[in-house]
Design an enzyme around this catalytic site. Structure first.
Site, mmCIF file in Angstrom:
data_model
loop_
_atom_site.group_PDB
_atom_site.id
_atom_site.type_symbol
_atom_site.label_atom_id
_atom_site.label_comp_id
_atom_site.label_asym_id
_atom_site.label_seq_id
_atom_site.Cartn_x
_atom_site.Cartn_y
_atom_site.Cartn_z
ATOM 1 N N GLY A 16 -4.158 1.804 -4.811
ATOM 2 C CA GLY A 16 -4.227 0.436 -4.323
ATOM 3 C C GLY A 16 -5.005 -0.419 -5.304
ATOM 4 N N CYS A 17 -5.641 -1.448 -4.821
ATOM 5 C CA CYS A 17 -6.383 -2.380 -5.684
ATOM 6 C C CYS A 17 -7.361 -1.628 -6.578
ATOM 7 C CB CYS A 17 -7.131 -3.387 -4.827
ATOM 8 S SG CYS A 17 -8.170 -4.510 -5.792
ATOM 9 N N PHE A 18 -7.222 -1.800 -7.897
ATOM 10 C CA PHE A 18 -8.075 -1.030 -8.805
ATOM 11 C C PHE A 18 -9.530 -1.466 -8.771
ATOM 12 C CE2 PHE A 18 -5.712 -3.513 -12.425
ATOM 13 C CZ PHE A 18 -6.254 -4.726 -12.006
#
Length: 322
Positions: A16-18
């Site tokens: 997901g969002c890094f």
């Protein structure tokens, strides 16, 4: 090529969002770097905006350079699974779309075998009721993201904390990785005192504990997960009746938090990876730092120097070289 560079390896994880995938791995012993970027797509050098259009085939990911002999790939996998929802193949938490789906990108056949085994073990544990859909794929080109996205938790700490909390990730992790089943398993393998100390911040009695007067050479590890925390080289007799150390083996593995219990203002200590309570940090220790890590014996397990090799901790024998 140096011996260290020969031991360095790559691990690549999409979760997901890094922004949220850097801090869990960052500054651990053996971790050389954690870079946010894009991988798995069909275009070269994509930008954040291009990946967000869902037309490049890339996912947000982190690429970790690490020392296998210090922090094994299996431990990286353990951390990875505890950051994601492995049942969701349409995104992660409030971030939707293919660019946010989860995947383990393997750099060798050995990594593939270990990743597949880890995935099967998680599925068999029934921690999650549905099917684990996180893919295991061959690693391809990795493109570092723009500078603003690197170590976002450090450069934008307020925004990072608000985003992570509002995304639902923190609540999910707490729900699935701090369960009554986990506590039951811990109760089964820890003594009552070990459980109460590590999980409920109990304090053991001074002078009536296992290691307050132990001065054999060796390493003190986290009783819950075996993380090496303190060395006998840094142990000293403060006269309090508890084990006292001037420092941990790796500062990044011992977290500090404010403790206002019992009407006092103190600094509590926790083991970073297991979150187990350890004791307190005081500033009345020996010169030059005056640091005094007062730790409960019940939070520790001692491994003598002569047993380190057989315990998989041979890398720490060098601490005792004259």
């Amino acid at each position: 090529m140096s011996e260290n560079s020969q031991r360095e390896q790559l691990a690549t994880f999409a979760g997901g969002c890094f922004w949220c995938m850097v801090k869990p791995f960052d500054e651990l012993p053996g971790i050389i770097s954690v870079v946010s970027g894009y991988t798995g797509g069909h275009t070269d050098n994509p930008t954040y905006e291009e990946v967000g259009t869902e037309t490049t085939g890339h996912v947000e990911a982190v690429q970790i350079t690490y020392r296998e002999d210090i922090f094994p790939y299996d431990r990286l996998l353990d951390i990875y699974w505890q950051q994601i929802n492995p049942e969701d193949n349409t995104g992660q938490f409030m971030d939707r779309g293919y660019s946010y789906h989860t995947a383990i990108f393997v750099h060798s056949e050995e990594q593939r075998i270990r990743a597949e085994a880890s995935k099967k073990e998680l599925q068999a544990s029934r921690r999650f009721k549905g099917r684990i859909v996180t893919e295991i794929l061959p690693a391809g080109p990795f493109y570092p993201a723009e500078q603003v996205h690197q170590h976002y938790y450090k450069t934008h700490p307020f925004d990072y904390k608000m985003y992570r909390k509002s995304s639902g990730r923190d609540d999910f992790v707490e729900k699935y990785w701090n369960t009554s089943k986990d506590q039951k398993l811990l109760r089964g393998r820890l003594s009552e005192l070990q459980y109460e100390v590590t999980q409920n911040k109990a304090e053991e009695p001074p002078y009536h504990n296992e290691y307050w007067d132990n001065y054999r050479e060796g390493i003190y590890v986290d009783v819950v997960d075996g993380t090496p925390l303190f060395s006998s080289k840094d142990k000293f007799d403060f006269g309090s009746g508890w084990p006292s150390f001037t420092r941990p083996i790796e500062e990044s593995l011992v977290w500090q938090e404010a403790d206002f219990s019992n009407g006092l203002v103190r600094t509590a200590l926790r083991s970073r990876l297991s979150r187990s309570y350890l004791g307190h940090l005081f500033f009345d220790g020996p010169e030059p730092t005056k640091l005094h890590y007062q730790v409960n014996s019940a939070a520790l397990r001692f491994i003598p120097k002569e047993e380190l090799e057989n315990s998989g901790l041979g890398g720490y024998v060098k601490l005792f070289d004259n």
